[in-house]
Scaffold this motif. Structure first.
Motif, mmCIF file in Angstrom:
data_model
loop_
_atom_site.group_PDB
_atom_site.id
_atom_site.type_symbol
_atom_site.label_atom_id
_atom_site.label_comp_id
_atom_site.label_asym_id
_atom_site.label_seq_id
_atom_site.Cartn_x
_atom_site.Cartn_y
_atom_site.Cartn_z
ATOM 1 N N VAL A 1 12.171 7.866 -5.309
ATOM 2 C CA VAL A 1 11.038 7.934 -4.380
ATOM 3 C C VAL A 1 9.863 7.080 -4.851
ATOM 4 N N SER A 2 9.520 7.171 -6.134
ATOM 5 C CA SER A 2 8.372 6.393 -6.616
ATOM 6 C C SER A 2 8.627 4.894 -6.481
ATOM 7 N N THR A 3 9.854 4.456 -6.687
ATOM 8 C CA THR A 3 10.184 3.037 -6.515
ATOM 9 C C THR A 3 10.069 2.643 -5.048
ATOM 10 N N LEU A 4 10.557 3.486 -4.158
ATOM 11 C CA LEU A 4 10.468 3.220 -2.723
ATOM 12 C C LEU A 4 9.020 3.019 -2.297
ATOM 13 N N ILE A 5 8.120 3.796 -2.852
ATOM 14 C CA ILE A 5 6.716 3.757 -2.444
ATOM 15 C C ILE A 5 5.915 2.680 -3.170
ATOM 16 N N GLU A 6 6.221 2.452 -4.454
ATOM 17 C CA GLU A 6 5.322 1.654 -5.298
ATOM 18 C C GLU A 6 5.789 0.243 -5.631
ATOM 19 N N THR A 7 7.085 -0.042 -5.556
ATOM 20 C CA THR A 7 7.619 -1.316 -6.021
ATOM 21 C C THR A 7 8.064 -2.187 -4.863
ATOM 22 N N GLU A 8 7.570 -3.402 -4.822
ATOM 23 C CA GLU A 8 7.987 -4.358 -3.786
ATOM 24 C C GLU A 8 9.431 -4.771 -4.088
ATOM 25 N N LEU A 9 10.356 -4.386 -3.236
ATOM 26 C CA LEU A 9 11.769 -4.634 -3.470
ATOM 27 C C LEU A 9 12.199 -5.997 -2.957
ATOM 28 N N SER A 10 13.170 -6.577 -3.668
ATOM 29 C CA SER A 10 13.803 -7.824 -3.240
ATOM 30 C C SER A 10 15.260 -7.749 -3.679
ATOM 31 N N GLN A 11 16.022 -8.787 -3.369
ATOM 32 C CA GLN A 11 17.443 -8.802 -3.735
ATOM 33 C C GLN A 11 17.648 -8.654 -5.242
ATOM 34 N N SER B 1 2.297 -2.611 4.084
ATOM 35 C CA SER B 1 2.306 -1.918 2.800
ATOM 36 C C SER B 1 3.642 -2.138 2.092
ATOM 37 N N THR B 2 3.654 -1.813 0.820
ATOM 38 C CA THR B 2 4.894 -1.879 0.039
ATOM 39 C C THR B 2 5.946 -0.987 0.684
ATOM 40 N N LEU B 3 5.538 0.215 1.070
ATOM 41 C CA LEU B 3 6.484 1.147 1.683
ATOM 42 C C LEU B 3 7.073 0.578 2.973
ATOM 43 N N SER B 4 6.235 0.032 3.829
ATOM 44 C CA SER B 4 6.759 -0.492 5.098
ATOM 45 C C SER B 4 7.726 -1.652 4.856
ATOM 46 N N ASN B 5 7.393 -2.537 3.903
ATOM 47 C CA ASN B 5 8.313 -3.632 3.560
ATOM 48 C C ASN B 5 9.629 -3.095 3.012
ATOM 49 N N ASN B 6 9.539 -2.079 2.153
ATOM 50 C CA ASN B 6 10.744 -1.532 1.534
ATOM 51 C C ASN B 6 11.646 -0.826 2.543
ATOM 52 N N ILE B 7 11.044 -0.133 3.495
ATOM 53 C CA ILE B 7 11.860 0.532 4.522
ATOM 54 C C ILE B 7 12.677 -0.512 5.280
ATOM 55 N N ARG C 1 16.808 9.438 -0.077
ATOM 56 C CA ARG C 1 18.171 9.945 -0.238
ATOM 57 C C ARG C 1 19.161 9.032 0.494
ATOM 58 N N ILE C 2 18.844 8.655 1.719
ATOM 59 C CA ILE C 2 19.731 7.789 2.513
ATOM 60 C C ILE C 2 19.910 6.433 1.832
ATOM 61 N N PHE C 3 18.804 5.850 1.347
ATOM 62 C CA PHE C 3 18.856 4.539 0.706
ATOM 63 C C PHE C 3 19.296 4.627 -0.757
ATOM 64 N N ASP C 4 19.412 5.862 -1.275
ATOM 65 C CA ASP C 4 19.768 6.118 -2.678
ATOM 66 C C ASP C 4 18.838 5.356 -3.629
ATOM 67 N N ILE C 5 17.549 5.635 -3.482
ATOM 68 C CA ILE C 5 16.530 5.003 -4.311
ATOM 69 C C ILE C 5 15.524 6.055 -4.761
ATOM 70 N N SER D 1 11.274 4.434 17.713
ATOM 71 C CA SER D 1 9.916 3.884 17.701
ATOM 72 C C SER D 1 9.158 4.276 16.430
ATOM 73 N N ASN D 2 9.506 5.426 15.848
ATOM 74 C CA ASN D 2 8.879 5.812 14.576
ATOM 75 C C ASN D 2 9.256 4.839 13.467
ATOM 76 N N ILE D 3 10.532 4.450 13.421
ATOM 77 C CA ILE D 3 10.987 3.493 12.411
ATOM 78 C C ILE D 3 10.245 2.177 12.591
ATOM 79 N N ALA D 4 10.145 1.721 13.824
ATOM 80 C CA ALA D 4 9.422 0.473 14.100
ATOM 81 C C ALA D 4 7.965 0.590 13.628
ATOM 82 N N ALA D 5 7.350 1.733 13.870
ATOM 83 C CA ALA D 5 5.962 1.933 13.453
ATOM 84 C C ALA D 5 5.845 1.970 11.929
ATOM 85 N N TYR D 6 6.810 2.599 11.254
ATOM 86 C CA TYR D 6 6.782 2.628 9.782
ATOM 87 C C TYR D 6 6.897 1.216 9.223
ATOM 88 N N GLU D 7 7.757 0.425 9.812
ATOM 89 C CA GLU D 7 8.001 -0.932 9.314
ATOM 90 C C GLU D 7 6.844 -1.888 9.616
#
Length: 174
Positions: A63-73, A6-12, A57-61, A35-41
């Motif tokens: 929330v909607s972008t974290l979930i919905e937008t495929e992030l890249s450099q 998913s977009t979220l797993s890629n973004n994490i 909060r940790i990634f300073d992003i 193991s939870n992080i590994a499962a999310y990813e």
């Protein structure tokens, strides 16, 4: 057959690497198992709302972008603390001499409390009649319970603001 990520797993995974965090380090900051992080990813598991909010909060992003937008450099994104363009601007200053603002704040808080209490009663009625026969239903129940706790926390905060305001007003009029 492998599950599509998913977009979220890629973004994490992407943001964790950008921030230079190992799965273990991120898990420690979130107070969960590595193991939870590994499962999310790997998209075996989707994180709970509380974990998504804390990751944002940790990634300073945002929330909607974290979930919905495929992030890249090259992706530009809003900070976690940046106000949304769609969020209404609110004058956060309560003027002690202008009791209309505090009265409106109290009325709105009371209405929200009543709506929440009604929602909780309806939700508990439905939950008590529900058969939890799958992890998906269990996750939904858990997420709704977390949402209710969040709303109760926010309302409690509002009530503390009101109490503090009234104490200040009382001390200034004495």
């Amino acid at each position: 057959m492998a599950l599509e990520k998913s977009t979220l797993s890629n973004n994490i995974k992407f943001l964790r690497k950008v921030k230079g965090l190992s799965q273990e380090a991120l898990a420690e900051r979130l107070n969960i198992k590595r193991s939870n992080i590994a499962a999310y990813e790997s998209k075996n598991v989707e994180p709970r709302l509380r974990i998504i909010l804390e990751m944002a909060r940790i990634f300073d992003i945002d929330v909607s972008t974290l979930i919905e937008t495929e992030l890249s450099q090259d992706t530009e994104y809003k900070s976690f603390h940046q106000k949304s363009a769609t969020a209404p601007t609110v004058d956060l200053k309560l003027d002690i001499t202008e009791n209309i603002q505090i009265e409106t704040f109290v009325e709105k808080s009371e209405k929200i409390r009543k709506v929440l209490e009604g929602f909780k009663a309806f939700y508990n009625f439905r939950k008590n009649g529900m058969v939890v026969d799958s992890p998906e239903k269990e996750k939904i129940i858990f997420d709704i319970d977390n949402f209710i706790q969040l709303m109760e926390h926010l309302l409690s905060y509002n009530e503390n603001v009101i109490t503090t305001f009234l104490e200040i007003a009382k001390s200034e009029s004495a």
